[in-house]
Scaffold this active site. Structure first.
Site, PDB file in Angstrom:
ATOM      1  N   HIS A 260      32.583  47.777  25.589  1.00 52.63           N
ATOM      2  CA  HIS A 260      34.108  47.914  25.426  1.00 52.63           C
ATOM      3  C   HIS A 260      34.963  47.266  24.494  1.00 52.63           C
ATOM      4  O   HIS A 260      35.813  47.145  24.403  1.00 52.63           O
ATOM      5  CB  HIS A 260      34.700  47.233  26.872  1.00 52.63           C
TER       6      HIS A 260
ATOM      7  N   LYS B  27      50.177  45.265  26.873  1.00 49.11           N
ATOM      8  CA  LYS B  27      48.854  45.035  26.569  1.00 49.11           C
ATOM      9  C   LYS B  27      48.378  43.393  26.505  1.00 49.11           C
ATOM     10  O   LYS B  27      49.649  42.744  26.299  1.00 49.11           O
ATOM     11  CB  LYS B  27      48.297  45.895  25.587  1.00 49.11           C
ATOM     12  N   ARG B  28      47.358  43.223  26.652  1.00 50.22           N
ATOM     13  CA  ARG B  28      47.013  41.663  26.234  1.00 50.22           C
ATOM     14  C   ARG B  28      47.547  41.353  24.853  1.00 50.22           C
ATOM     15  O   ARG B  28      47.587  42.216  24.129  1.00 50.22           O
ATOM     16  CB  ARG B  28      45.660  41.281  26.362  1.00 50.22           C
TER      17      ARG B  28
ATOM     18  N   LYS C  74      45.927  43.912  18.220  1.00 55.64           N
ATOM     19  CA  LYS C  74      46.497  44.812  18.660  1.00 55.64           C
ATOM     20  C   LYS C  74      47.991  44.927  17.969  1.00 55.64           C
ATOM     21  O   LYS C  74      48.841  45.792  18.213  1.00 55.64           O
ATOM     22  CB  LYS C  74      47.111  44.497  20.235  1.00 55.64           C
TER      23      LYS C  74
ATOM     24  N   THR D  53      43.881  52.187  27.374  1.00 57.09           N
ATOM     25  CA  THR D  53      44.441  53.028  28.359  1.00 57.09           C
ATOM     26  C   THR D  53      45.704  53.198  28.899  1.00 57.09           C
ATOM     27  O   THR D  53      46.140  54.265  29.442  1.00 57.09           O
ATOM     28  CB  THR D  53      43.509  52.625  29.755  1.00 57.09           C
TER      29      THR D  53
ATOM     30  N   LYS E 192      48.265  56.110  29.790  1.00 58.78           N
ATOM     31  CA  LYS E 192      49.108  56.153  31.100  1.00 58.78           C
ATOM     32  C   LYS E 192      50.702  56.573  30.765  1.00 58.78           C
ATOM     33  O   LYS E 192      51.473  57.259  31.330  1.00 58.78           O
ATOM     34  CB  LYS E 192      49.287  54.691  31.679  1.00 58.78           C
TER      35      LYS E 192
HETATM   36  C1  26V Z   1      35.374  40.195  27.270  1.00 57.18           C
HETATM   37  C2  26V Z   1      35.038  38.727  27.476  1.00 57.18           C
HETATM   38  C3  26V Z   1      34.229  37.837  26.913  1.00 57.18           C
HETATM   39  C4  26V Z   1      34.509  36.556  27.225  1.00 57.18           C
HETATM   40  C5  26V Z   1      35.075  35.832  28.504  1.00 57.18           C
HETATM   41  C6  26V Z   1      35.506  36.916  29.450  1.00 57.18           C
HETATM   42  C7  26V Z   1      35.706  38.517  29.070  1.00 57.18           C
HETATM   43  C8  26V Z   1      36.328  39.237  29.643  1.00 57.18           C
HETATM   44  C9  26V Z   1      36.509  40.796  29.289  1.00 57.18           C
HETATM   45  C10 26V Z   1      35.826  40.796  28.400  1.00 57.18           C
HETATM   46  C11 26V Z   1      36.068  42.333  27.893  1.00 57.18           C
HETATM   47  C12 26V Z   1      37.035  42.591  26.948  1.00 57.18           C
HETATM   48  C13 26V Z   1      36.773  43.914  26.426  1.00 57.18           C
HETATM   49  C14 26V Z   1      37.922  44.668  27.125  1.00 57.18           C
HETATM   50  O1  26V Z   1      38.592  44.501  28.240  1.00 57.18           O
HETATM   51  N1  26V Z   1      38.128  45.782  26.215  1.00 57.18           N
HETATM   52  C15 26V Z   1      38.959  46.848  26.475  1.00 57.18           C
HETATM   53  O2  26V Z   1      38.132  47.892  27.554  1.00 57.18           O
HETATM   54  C16 26V Z   1      39.111  48.721  27.604  1.00 57.18           C
HETATM   55  C17 26V Z   1      38.651  49.788  28.503  1.00 57.18           C
HETATM   56  O3  26V Z   1      37.140  50.302  28.138  1.00 57.18           O
HETATM   57  C18 26V Z   1      39.536  49.628  26.709  1.00 57.18           C
HETATM   58  O4  26V Z   1      40.576  50.666  26.794  1.00 57.18           O
HETATM   59  C19 26V Z   1      40.418  48.729  25.554  1.00 57.18           C
HETATM   60  O5  26V Z   1      40.539  49.395  24.387  1.00 57.18           O
HETATM   61  C20 26V Z   1      39.389  47.686  25.271  1.00 57.18           C
HETATM   62  O6  26V Z   1      39.801  46.466  24.677  1.00 57.18           O
END
Ligand code: 26V
Length: 853
Positions: A397, A588-589, A594, A698, A702
Site C-alpha cells: 500500500h 486525508k491524513r 500529500k 480512495t 468517493k
Molecule cells: C503503515 C504503518 C507503518 C508503521 C506503523 C503503522 C502503520 C499503519 C499503517 C500503515 C500503512 C500506511 C499505508 C497506507 O495506508 N496506504 C494507503 O493505502 C490506501 C489503500 O490502499 C491507498 O489508497 C493510499 O494511497 C495509501 O497511502
C-alpha cells in the site's frame, strides 16, 4: 512449568485448543426468534412488530421504560433490534459455509476503519423506513439515535478503510470471508485543536457500550512469546524443533456481523482482544506477589490496548510486533481449529483458505504457519513450504521507502525465536533459488536477501511477503507499475507473473447510497435501483447530463448536501459555512507527500493578491476550503502544518477585505462519520500528491462518485479516474512521475522556484512577515524553511501549474450548467471504482474463490 488451561488449571495439550468442547456441542441451532424466519428482501416486519421488538429490547436489555430511557438506551435497544433480525442469517451463513467446504478468504489486517454500524445495518436489512416510522410512534427520531453511536476507529486511514470496504463487498457478493484483526481498546486518537495546534485525546469508543460485538471468552486462544527453541528426536527418530516460550497471553475473539446488502449473507469480522492467562498470574500469585500479578495482567492486556497512530514511519516498537504476532497467531489457530473439520488434511489447506496480507503487518503469519505445520503437525520442511507457499497473497500500500517495515533481528529473536529461525531458513531457500537463476551474481543475491545487514540486521518484511505470496499486488495501475520497477525490480524480473494490479475501490452502499440519499433517490428514479450492487450501471446516467431537468435535480441534491453539512459543522464544530460557495475539499491524513502545504500556498496566494490589490474582491470566486486531517502525534512537520493552516484560517476568515468570499474551515477529528457528510457536499476534490507518491487514494473515488470534480496530479488512482471521466472533466496539473524522477536526478532546488515566481514569493513572504502569527516572524519557520530549502515533495515546483489549474476550475464553476454537466459525468463514469469490482479482480486473479450463490 507446563502451560495450564485457563479454565480448570489442567495441563493444556499442545494440539487441543480450548475450543474443543465448544465444537463438541455440535452445530448451533438458529434461535426461534420471531424475526429469525423473516424472508430476505421483502420488508422484514411491520412497523408494529418493530415497535414491540424495540420496546422489548429497551425493557429487557437496558432495563428501562421508554419514558425513563436515555438516548443511549434507545440507541442500544435499536441496535439490538437490528442485530436480532440479522442473527439467524449470521448463524445460517456460518453453517452453510462450513457445510459447503468451499474456499474462503481470510483477510488479515491490523486495521479496520469501520465507521458507524447502525446506519449500515439498517441499510443492509432494508429496515430504515420501518425503524424510522416505528421510532416516530414512540416519539423518537432515528437520526438522533444514529448520532449517538461512536464509530469504531480501528484504523489510521486509507488502508484500514479499504479493509472495511472490502469485507462489505465480499458479504454483498456472497463470498465467504472472515476478516481478522485487533480489537483495540483505543482506536485512532480524537483530535482537538488548542490555539490551532493538534492535541490528541484518547478515543474511548467502548465507553457507552458496544452493541455490535459478541465476545467469546470461552473460545480464547493462547499466544506464546519469548523463550528459546530446542531440538529433540521424536518417536520416529526424526530430528525436530520445539519452541519453549517464556510467557503467553490469551486472545479473546470478539465477533462482528458483516451484513451483505439485502442478500441475507452475514460474514464475520473477528477481532482479538488480549487478556492475561491464568497460568501467567497463577504462578505469580502463588509466589505471593499480588501487585506483580496485577502488573502482569496489565502487561498482557497492553497488547490490544491502543492502535498505533503512525501510518508511514514504522518505529520498530516491540509492542507493535507483539500486536502483529498476537492477532495473526490467534487467527491462524482459529481458522485451523474452528473453521475446518476435525479430520481435515492440512496438506490441502490452500483449497479452503487464502490469507490476504493487508500490507506487511500480518506477514509473521508465514513463519507461524510453517511453525504450526512442522512443529505441531509433524510436517517436513518441504511439505510445510508446499502448503504455506500457496496460502498467502500480499498487497503493498505504499511506495515511501521509510514506510516499508524492517524488524530488527534482535527484537524478533527475543520475542519470537522460533519464527526468526524459520525466517532464516526461508531466506536460505530463497537465496538458493536466486543463485540458481543468476549463477555468480552475488551482488544480486545480497540485494534481494530477506535479511538486511544495514543499518542493523533486520528482516525486510516486504521481501518476505513477496517471496512467500502467490501474488503481489499494488493498489492502482501506476502504483503497481512503480512497485515492479522501483521497489521490487529484482523480484519482478525473477517472477514477472507473480505481480499484478488491483485498483482499489470503495463501497457504494456506505459512500453513495447511505451518505448521499438525495443523489441515490435521483439515480433510482432515473435508472432503477440496481446500481447499488452493479455500479457500472451508473454509465446509464451519461445521456442525462444533457437533460436540464436532471441537471436541476442533481444540483439540488448537491445543495441539499451542503445544507446538511452546514448544520453538521455548526453543531459539531461551531463553524459557519457561507451559502453559495464552491466547496473545495481536502480530506486525508496530514503528510508532506500529500501536500496540504500546496493547497495552503494557494489560499495564501489568493488572499495576498487581494491584500496587495492584484485582484479585486469580486474577481475572487466565492470559495470555502475544508480541510480534514490528522497528523501522527510524533510527526512534527505535519503538526506544524496543521498549526499553520489553523492560523491562516483565523486571519483569512476574519479579514473584512475579503468580504466573506474566501473561507477556510478545518473541523477537528476528521473521521468516517464526518466523511459521510463532507464528501457528498464537495464540489472540488483535492488530490494533489506529488506524482508517484500516493499509492492509490480512495477519497478521490468517493468524491468523484458523489459528483465532485477533481483537481489532481497524475498519481495513484487519479490516473484512472481521469482516463475514465475524460480530461475535460478533470483538472490535471503538475509534473508526471517520470518528470519528478528527472527533476530529482538533476537536483531540485526549491529556492529557484521561490525566486522565480513573484506570486509564490509574495505568498511565502506574507507568511514570513508574521501576518498569520500576530507579528511573530518565526512561528512557522519549520514549515516555510522546509519548503524553501528541502521541499522533498516538490510543492514549489508544482505551484504555478496548480494555480493555473485552479483558474480553470474557477472558469468552469462560473458556468454553473457546465460544472453540473461535468459533475454528472464524474458520477456516471466512475462506477469502475466500486469495491465490488476490486473484489471481483482479487477473486479472479488472486484468490480463485467462488461466490456461494
Ligand atoms: C503503515 C504503518 C507503518 C508503521 C506503523 C503503522 C502503520 C499503519 C499503517 C500503515 C500503512 C500506511 C499505508 C497506507 O495506508 N496506504 C494507503 O493505502 C490506501 C489503500 O490502499 C491507498 O489508497 C493510499 O494511497 C495509501 O497511502
Amino acid at each position: 512449568m507446563p502451560e495450564l488451561d485457563q479454565k480448570n488449571g489442567q495441563p493444556l495439550n499442545a494440539d487441543e485448543s480450548p475450543n474443543a468442547d465448544r465444537r463438541a456441542l455440535g452445530p448451533t441451532q438458529p434461535p426461534t426468534h420471531p424475526l429469525a424466519t423473516a424472508p430476505v428482501g421483502a420488508p422484514p416486519f411491520s412497523v408494529d412488530g418493530f415497535v414491540k421488538e424495540f420496546i422489548h429490547e429497551l425493557n429487557t436489555n437496558q432495563g428501562v421504560a421508554l419514558s425513563r430511557s436515555s438516548v443511549n438506551d434507545q440507541y442500544l435497544a435499536l441496535a439490538s433490534t437490528v442485530k436480532n433480525y440479522l442473527m439467524a442469517r449470521w448463524l445460517e451463513t456460518g453453517r452453510k459455509t462450513r457445510d459447503a467446504k468451499v474456499k474462503a478468504v481470510g483477510y488479515l489486517s491490523a486495521e479496520y476503519l469501520l465507521g458507524r454500524q447502525l446506519g449500515n445495518a439498517l441499510l443492509a436489512t432494508d429496515l430504515n423506513d420501518i425503524a424510522k416510522k416505528g421510532l416516530e410512534l414512540c416519539g423518537l427520531d432515528l437520526v438522533t439515535l444514529r448520532n449517538q453511536e461512536v464509530e469504531p476507529g480501528l484504523g489510521n486511514g486509507g488502508l484500514g478503510r479499504l479493509a472495511a470496504c472490502f469485507i462489505d463487498s465480499l458479504a454483498t457478493m456472497d463470498v465467504p470471508c472472515i476478516g481478522y484483526g485487533i480489537r483495540y481498546e483505543y482506536g485512532i486518537f480524537r483530535q482537538t485543536f488548542v490555539d490551532g495546534r493538534q492535541v490528541e485525546q484518547p478515543d474511548t469508543w467502548l465507553a457507552l457500550g458496544s452493541p455490535w460485538e459478541f465476545p467469546h471468552p470461552e473460545a480464547s486462544v493462547q499466544v506464546n512469546f519469548g523463550g528459546r527453541t530446542e531440538t529433540y528426536t521424536d518417536a520416529d527418530g526424526t530430528e525436530r524443533t520445539r519452541w519453549v516460550p517464556e510467557w503467553n497471553v490469551l486472545g479473546v475473539p470478539y465477533n462482528y456481523m458483516v451484513p451483505g446488502y439485502l442478500n441475507g449473507r452475514v460474514n464475520t469480522l473477528r477481532l482479538w482482544s488480549a487478556q492475561a492467562t491464568k497460568a501467567f498470574d497463577l504462578a505469580i500469585f502463588n509466589a505471593g506477589d499480588y501487585a506483580q500479578a496485577v502488573r502482569a495482567q496489565t502487561f498482557a492486556e497492553n497488547i490490544s490496548k491502543v492502535l498505533y497512530p503512525e501510518d508511514s514511519t514504522p518505529q520498530g516498537k516491540e509492542l507493535r510486533l507483539q500486536q502483529q504476532y498476537f492477532f495473526v497467531a490467534c487467527s491462524l489457530r482459529d481458522f485451523i481449529e474452528n473453521e475446518l473439520e476435525d479430520d481435515f488434511d492440512l496438506h490441502d489447506l490452500d483449497q479452503r483458505i487464502i490469507f490476504q496480507l493487508n500490507d506487511t503487518h500480518p506477514v509473521i503469519a508465514v513463519p507461524e504457519l510453517m511453525r504450526i505445520l512442522m512443529d505441531e503437525k509433524g510436517f517436513s520442511w518441504d511439505e510445510a513450504w508446499e502448503v504455506t507457499s500457496k496460502c498467502f497473497a500480499y498487497t503493498c500500500h505504499t511506495l515511501l521507502p521509510e514506510a516499508l517495515e524492517v524488524w530488527s533481528t534482535d527484537l524478533l529473536g527475543r520475542l519470537l525465536p522460533r519464527h526468526l529461525e524459520i525466517i532464516y531458513a526461508i531466506n536460505e531457500q530463497f537465496l538458493a533459488e536466486v543463485r540458481e537463476a543468476y549463477p555468480g551474481d552475488e551482488l544480486r543475491a545480497r540485494r534481494m536477501s530477506i535479511i538486511a545487514e544495514f543499518p542493523e540486521r533486520g528482516v525486510r518484511m516486504a521481501y518476505l511477503s513477496t517471496y512467500a505470496a502467490t501474488k503481489v499486488n499494488g493498489v492502482a495501475a501506476l502504483h503497481s507499475q512503480l512497485l515492479r520497477d522501483k521497489v521490487l525490480p529484482d523480484f519482478s524480473e525473477l517472477w514477472p507473473d507473480k505481480f499484478t494490479n488491483v485498483t482499489n475501490g470503495v463501497t457504494p452502499r456506505r459512500f453513495v447510497k447511505m451518505a448521499n440519499p438525495k443523489l441515490s433517490e435521483l439515480i433510482n428514479d432515473t435508472i432503477g435501483a440496481g446500481w447499488v450492487t452493479d455500479l457500472e450501471r451508473l454509465k446509464e446516467l451519461e445521456p442525462f447530463a444533457e437533460d436540464p431537468e436532471f441537471r436541476e435535480r442533481f444540483a439540488e441534491a448537491k445543495a441539499w448536501n451542503k445544507r446538511r453539512l452546514t448544520q453538521v459543522l455548526r453543531n459539531r464544530d461551531g463553524i459557519d459555512l457561507p451559502d453559495g460557495h464552491l466547496l473545495d475539499v481536502m480530506v486525508k491524513r496530514l503528510h508532506e507527500y500529500k501536500r496540504q502545504s500546496l493547497k495552503l500556498l494557494h489560499i495564501v496566494s489568493l488572499y495576498e493578491q487581494v491584500l496587495s490589490g492584484k485582484l479585486t474582491v469580486d474577481q475572487v470566486t466565492p470559495r470555502t476550503v475544508v480541510f480534514g486531517a490528522k497528523a501522527a502525534p510524533g510527526y512534527k512537520m505535519a503538526k506544524d502544518t496543521i498549526h499553520l493552516i489553523n492560523k491562516v484560517a483565523e486571519v483569512v476568515n476574519a479579514d473584512p477585505k475579503l468580504e466573506g468570499r474566501l473561507k477556510v474551515a478545518f473541523p477537528a477529528n476528521y473521521n468516517v462519520t464526518l466523511a459521510e457528510k463532507l464528501i457528498p457536499a464537495a464540489d472540488l476534490s483535492e488530490q494533489i500528491s506529488l506524482a508517484g507518491m500516493e499509492a492509490s487514494g480512495t477519497g478521490n473515488m468517493k468524491c468523484a462518485l458523489n459528483g465532485a470534480l477533481t483537481i489532481g496530479t497524475d498519481d495513484g488512482a487519479n490516473v484512472e479516474i481521469r482516463e475514465l471521466v475524460g480530461d475535460k472533466h478533470f483538472f490535471l496539473f503538475g509534473m508526471s512521475e517520470p518528470e519528478v524522477a528527472d527533476l530529482g536526478a538533476k537536483g531540485y532546488s526549491p529556492g529557484a522556484y521561490y525566486e522565480g515566481n513573484a506570486q509564490l514569493k509574495a505568498a511565502i513572504d506574507l507568511i514570513l512577515s508574521g501576518h498569520f502569527s500576530g507579528g511573530d516572524q518565526h512561528l512557522f519557520d519549520s514549515v516555510v524553511y522546509n519548503l524553501l530549502h528541502s521541499d522533498r515533495f516538490m510543492a514549489l515546483a508544482d505551484f504555478q501549474s496548480y494555480v493555473d489549474a485552479q483558474a480553470r476550475v474557477e472558469e468552469r464553476y462560473a458556468d454553473r450548467d457546465a460544472w453540473t454537466r461535468s459533475a454528472i459525468l464524474n458520477v456516471a463514469r466512475t462506477g469502475f471504482f466500486s469495491s465490488d469490482r476490486s473484489m471481483r479482480d482479487y477473486i479472479q486473479r488472486i484468490w480463485h474463490t467462488q461466490p456461494m450463490l
